[in-house]
Design an enzyme around this catalytic site. Structure first.
Site, PDB file in Angstrom:
ATOM      1  N   GLY A  90       0.841  -1.019  -0.447  1.00  0.00           N
ATOM      2  CA  GLY A  90       0.270   0.075  -0.037  1.00  0.00           C
ATOM      3  C   GLY A  90       0.503   0.862  -0.062  1.00  0.00           C
ATOM      4  O   GLY A  90       0.870   2.445   0.087  1.00  0.00           O
ATOM      5  N   LYS A 111       9.688   2.195  -0.520  1.00  0.00           N
ATOM      6  CA  LYS A 111       8.767   2.408   0.736  1.00  0.00           C
ATOM      7  C   LYS A 111       8.541   3.962   1.058  1.00  0.00           C
ATOM      8  O   LYS A 111       9.205   4.690   1.331  1.00  0.00           O
ATOM      9  CB  LYS A 111       9.739   1.018   1.801  1.00  0.00           C
ATOM     10  CG  LYS A 111       8.802   1.210   2.961  1.00  0.00           C
ATOM     11  CD  LYS A 111       8.744   1.212   3.533  1.00  0.00           C
ATOM     12  CE  LYS A 111       8.344   0.013   4.998  1.00  0.00           C
ATOM     13  NZ  LYS A 111       8.716  -1.288   5.846  1.00  0.00           N
ATOM     14  N   ASP A 123      -1.925   6.761   2.900  1.00  0.00           N
ATOM     15  CA  ASP A 123      -1.502   8.225   1.803  1.00  0.00           C
ATOM     16  C   ASP A 123      -0.661   7.159   0.969  1.00  0.00           C
ATOM     17  O   ASP A 123      -0.054   7.766   0.157  1.00  0.00           O
ATOM     18  CB  ASP A 123      -1.889   8.948   2.657  1.00  0.00           C
ATOM     19  CG  ASP A 123      -0.259   8.851   3.393  1.00  0.00           C
ATOM     20  OD1 ASP A 123      -0.120   7.628   3.815  1.00  0.00           O
ATOM     21  OD2 ASP A 123       0.065   9.689   3.957  1.00  0.00           O
ATOM     22  N   GLY A 124      -0.386   6.496   1.257  1.00  0.00           N
ATOM     23  CA  GLY A 124       0.778   5.525   0.515  1.00  0.00           C
ATOM     24  C   GLY A 124       2.584   5.960   1.116  1.00  0.00           C
ATOM     25  O   GLY A 124       3.710   6.292   0.057  1.00  0.00           O
ATOM     26  N   ARG A 181       6.187 -13.002   1.089  1.00  0.00           N
ATOM     27  CA  ARG A 181       5.819 -13.210   2.435  1.00  0.00           C
ATOM     28  C   ARG A 181       4.595 -14.032   2.505  1.00  0.00           C
ATOM     29  O   ARG A 181       4.614 -15.081   1.582  1.00  0.00           O
ATOM     30  CB  ARG A 181       5.155 -12.216   3.015  1.00  0.00           C
ATOM     31  CG  ARG A 181       5.623 -10.822   2.519  1.00  0.00           C
ATOM     32  CD  ARG A 181       4.647  -9.846   2.301  1.00  0.00           C
ATOM     33  NE  ARG A 181       5.567  -8.246   1.861  1.00  0.00           N
ATOM     34  CZ  ARG A 181       5.855  -7.897   2.506  1.00  0.00           C
ATOM     35  NH1 ARG A 181       6.067  -7.578   3.787  1.00  0.00           N
ATOM     36  NH2 ARG A 181       6.243  -6.248   2.288  1.00  0.00           N
ATOM     37  N   ASP A 250       2.173 -11.503   6.851  1.00  0.00           N
ATOM     38  CA  ASP A 250       2.778 -10.423   5.682  1.00  0.00           C
ATOM     39  C   ASP A 250       4.106  -9.632   6.010  1.00  0.00           C
ATOM     40  O   ASP A 250       4.180  -9.183   5.471  1.00  0.00           O
ATOM     41  CB  ASP A 250       0.964  -9.691   5.488  1.00  0.00           C
ATOM     42  CG  ASP A 250       0.879  -8.848   6.962  1.00  0.00           C
ATOM     43  OD1 ASP A 250       0.569  -8.818   8.338  1.00  0.00           O
ATOM     44  OD2 ASP A 250       0.835  -7.735   7.304  1.00  0.00           O
ATOM     45  N   ASN A 251       4.364 -10.326   7.143  1.00  0.00           N
ATOM     46  CA  ASN A 251       5.463  -9.506   7.630  1.00  0.00           C
ATOM     47  C   ASN A 251       6.482 -10.830   7.886  1.00  0.00           C
ATOM     48  O   ASN A 251       7.612 -10.168   8.676  1.00  0.00           O
ATOM     49  CB  ASN A 251       5.595  -9.032   8.809  1.00  0.00           C
ATOM     50  CG  ASN A 251       4.492  -7.450   8.756  1.00  0.00           C
ATOM     51  OD1 ASN A 251       4.243  -6.630   7.770  1.00  0.00           O
ATOM     52  ND2 ASN A 251       4.027  -6.758   9.838  1.00  0.00           N
ATOM     53  N   ASP A 260       9.839  -6.212   7.242  1.00  0.00           N
ATOM     54  CA  ASP A 260       8.940  -4.718   7.795  1.00  0.00           C
ATOM     55  C   ASP A 260       9.173  -4.175   8.874  1.00  0.00           C
ATOM     56  O   ASP A 260       8.482  -4.892  10.210  1.00  0.00           O
ATOM     57  CB  ASP A 260       7.634  -5.767   7.733  1.00  0.00           C
ATOM     58  CG  ASP A 260       6.882  -4.946   6.113  1.00  0.00           C
ATOM     59  OD1 ASP A 260       7.596  -4.711   5.305  1.00  0.00           O
ATOM     60  OD2 ASP A 260       5.877  -5.395   6.102  1.00  0.00           O
TER      61      ASP A 260
HETATM   62  P1  AMP Z   1       2.632  -3.041   7.975  1.00  0.00           P
HETATM   63  O1  AMP Z   1       2.059  -2.427   8.424  1.00  0.00           O
HETATM   64  O2  AMP Z   1       4.211  -3.196   6.867  1.00  0.00           O
HETATM   65  O3  AMP Z   1       2.482  -4.213   8.209  1.00  0.00           O
HETATM   66  O4  AMP Z   1       1.867  -3.118   6.800  1.00  0.00           O
HETATM   67  C1  AMP Z   1       0.216  -3.724   7.211  1.00  0.00           C
HETATM   68  C2  AMP Z   1      -0.160  -2.732   5.960  1.00  0.00           C
HETATM   69  O5  AMP Z   1      -1.158  -1.936   5.591  1.00  0.00           O
HETATM   70  C3  AMP Z   1       0.597  -3.176   3.854  1.00  0.00           C
HETATM   71  O6  AMP Z   1      -0.715  -3.273   3.535  1.00  0.00           O
HETATM   72  C4  AMP Z   1       0.622  -2.288   3.894  1.00  0.00           C
HETATM   73  O7  AMP Z   1       0.760  -2.028   2.572  1.00  0.00           O
HETATM   74  C5  AMP Z   1      -0.531  -1.001   4.794  1.00  0.00           C
HETATM   75  N1  AMP Z   1       0.075  -0.144   5.022  1.00  0.00           N
HETATM   76  C6  AMP Z   1       1.085   0.742   5.935  1.00  0.00           C
HETATM   77  N2  AMP Z   1       0.480   1.905   5.809  1.00  0.00           N
HETATM   78  C7  AMP Z   1       0.717   2.586   5.001  1.00  0.00           C
HETATM   79  C8  AMP Z   1       0.032   3.834   3.959  1.00  0.00           C
HETATM   80  N3  AMP Z   1       0.505   4.946   4.772  1.00  0.00           N
HETATM   81  N4  AMP Z   1      -0.302   4.127   3.390  1.00  0.00           N
HETATM   82  C9  AMP Z   1      -0.824   3.034   3.010  1.00  0.00           C
HETATM   83  N5  AMP Z   1      -1.028   1.775   3.104  1.00  0.00           N
HETATM   84  C10 AMP Z   1      -0.001   1.388   4.407  1.00  0.00           C
HETATM   85 MG    MG Z   2       4.065  -4.682   6.475  1.00  0.00          MG
END
Ligand code: AMP
Ligand code: MG
Length: 496
Positions: A90, A111, A123-124, A181, A250-251, A260
């Site tokens: 995301g 990232k 917000d990506g 993953r 997923d991590n 992650d």
């Molecule tokens: P994580 O915290 O890396 O385990 O992320 C969990 C999920 O949330 C993943 O699918 C990430 O891509 C998504 N994600 C985390 N932060 C953002 C963000 N700021 N914008 C979009 N997707 C996010």
């Molecule tokens: Mg993750």
């Protein structure tokens, strides 16, 4: 001259439902904070060119290098035990793959480079703090010899991201042997797309486990191999006091790298129940729970692979269960061997595990610092005259004395042929017991200086110290110290 990335992309050649093609979103004014020059060279990239304004634009996602085939990968995952059928990249975009100087294929991923079809409400983007934390901790893990994704660069975007407050936006360039993953397998399994699971498994075998390509039961063997790498990885985490913080499926990397870095942290005083992450309210991902959770994650992987393991469902389940059962033994063997090295034992005896556990229990009862206890124990290998340093880490030093007497008795019982002189033992212990880890209060201080004062000197200093974790570096001895009570950081945040 333009920066040349020798891309050889294979994931983007998989079927279209494995990812979404999406380019990074350009940002206004990229500014390079840090380039990992040795890693750039290892990847076949020109560090001087990456340090030019054009390089900063590439690393911020403003300009796409030739040969890039940018994609956001699809994946699912169990988050804190709850299944989410679609997560995906995301806020990350895979630019492509390069084959490094050792012949290893490595993903180059941005990232924080803007929204993707998987962003949901996000917000990506990434804030500077989490980018610096990931850079510091992933590079520290690498120098500690623990499998991990790497950090090639950190750039400021020149834009702010809105979290609780407005924060400087940043992009981390992450390098991984792949970003596949457990959750990637779950994505296809949840859609009952067995062909997708098979294509992914074949890709993973070719990429990470080529020795299994000719195996007569490749998918069962793949499960066993991933389990072994995860078990070994978590043993290494425990041996340095690392707490991942968000061990969702997923991590959890299929290649066995730590991936992650969110609210991760190293513990100061030894406490098996230690949790730092603000979102881990139940302590699911506490320090000592990590082996159990990794095994749980491997069970989720096994479920995805069942249809490939055998056409006979009962047989598939029985074989998968046997493979999952192996986790405990692989973990325990790696963990006990690691503890023996930390204690300076060159031979193995059945009751070594009790000796090690009794030290850990005494450390827990006495609030002894995990890293310093083992580091100073290396000096104590020279004899009781050198006990002062480690003794003072225990609230009640007598608890150490009692244990140390048993330790010395055990050292005295090392078989003659492996009996080491005490100097050699000290050297061996110092090579596995680091002096420097990325202590949480240091990481927070780096982030504070960078975010509030645009001051990156503390960041550079901390990286420099952590690049030689096993050397004493007397000028930086303060970095080896645990926090003063007022410096203690009790909670870490994802900050995404
Ligand atoms: P994580 O915290 O890396 O385990 O992320 C969990 C999920 O949330 C993943 O699918 C990430 O891509 C998504 N994600 C985390 N932060 C953002 C963000 N700021 N914008 C979009 N997707 C996010
Ligand atoms: Mg993750």
């Amino acid at each position: 001259m333009t920066v040349h990335f020798p891309f050889q992309n294979t994931y983007a050649a998989l079927p279209a439902n494995f990812f979404a093609r999406v380019a990074p979103t350009p940002v206004t004014s990229p500014r390079l904070i840090k380039l990992n020059r040795p890693l750039a060279l290892q990847l076949g990239l020109d560090p001087d060119l990456l340090e030019t304004p054009e390089g900063a634009e590439i690393l911020a996602g403003k300009r796409l290098p030739d040969g890039a085939d940018p994609i956001a990968m699809a994946y699912a995952g169990h988050q804190f035990g709850h299944f989410v059928p679609q997560l995906g990249d995301g806020r990350a975009i895979l630019l492509g793959e390069v084959v490094d100087a050792d012949g290893v294929r490595r993903d180059i991923q941005l990232k924080g480079s803007g929204p993707t079809p998987f962003s949901r409400r996000g917000d990506g983007r990434a804030a500077l703090g989490p980018v610096l934390r990931e850079y510091i901790v992933s590079e520290a893990m690498a120098t500690l010899g623990i499998p991990t994704t790497r950090s090639l660069a950190a750039v400021l975007t020149g834009e702010s991201v809105l979290r609780e407050t407005a924060l400087p936006g940043a992009v981390l360039t992450r390098v991984a042997s792949s970003h596949i993953r457990v959750g990637t397998f779950q994505y296809f399994a949840a859609r009952r797309d067995t062909e997708g699971v098979r294509q992914l498994a074949d890709h993973v075998i070719a990429r990470h486990y080529p020795e299994l390509a000719d195996h007569e039961r490749p998918y069962l063997a793949l499960l066993g191999a991933v389990i072994a790498r995860q078990a070994d990885l978590v043993a290494r985490w425990l041996l340095v006091g690392f707490i991942h913080g968000v061990m969702n499926t997923d991590n959890s990397s299929i290649s066995g790298e730590t991936i992650d870095y969110g609210p991760c942290a190293f513990m100061d005083h030894y406490d098996p129940k230690q949790v730092f992450s603000s979102i881990d309210e139940m302590g699911r991902y506490a320090y000592a729970n990590q082996p159990r959770i990794a095994q749980w994650n491997m069970t989720r992987l096994a479920e995805c692979l069942l249809p490939l393991i055998s056409d006979d469902p009962d047989k598939a389940v029985a074989e998968a269960q046997a493979a999952i059962g192996e986790f405990v033994e692989v973990f325990d063997t790696a963990y006990q061997a690691g503890l023996r090295r930390k204690l300076g034992l060159f031979s193995a005896r059945d009751d070594d595990r009790i000796l090690a556990q009794d030290l850990l229990d005494a450390m827990a009862r006495n609030q002894a610092d995990f890293t310093l206890t083992f580091r100073r124990l290396s000096d104590a290998a020279l004899g009781p005259d050198y006990d002062g340093g480690v003794r003072q880490l225990f609230a009640d030093p007598a608890a150490y004395d009692e244990w140390a007497a048993r330790w010395r008795q055990r050292l005295g019982g090392e078989p003659e042929d492996s009996k080491q002189d005490s100097r050699a033992r000290r050297t061996a212990m110092r090579a596995v017991n680091p002096a420097f880890i990325p202590r949480n209060h240091r990481v927070e201080a780096v982030i504070e200086a960078a975010v509030n004062r645009d001051d990156f000197v503390p960041f550079e200093n901390l990286l420099a110290v952590l690049s030689k974790p096993y050397e004493d570096q007397p000028a930086f001895s303060a970095y080896a110290e645990p926090p003063e009570p007022h410096e203690r950081v009790l909670q870490t945040f994802c900050g995404t």
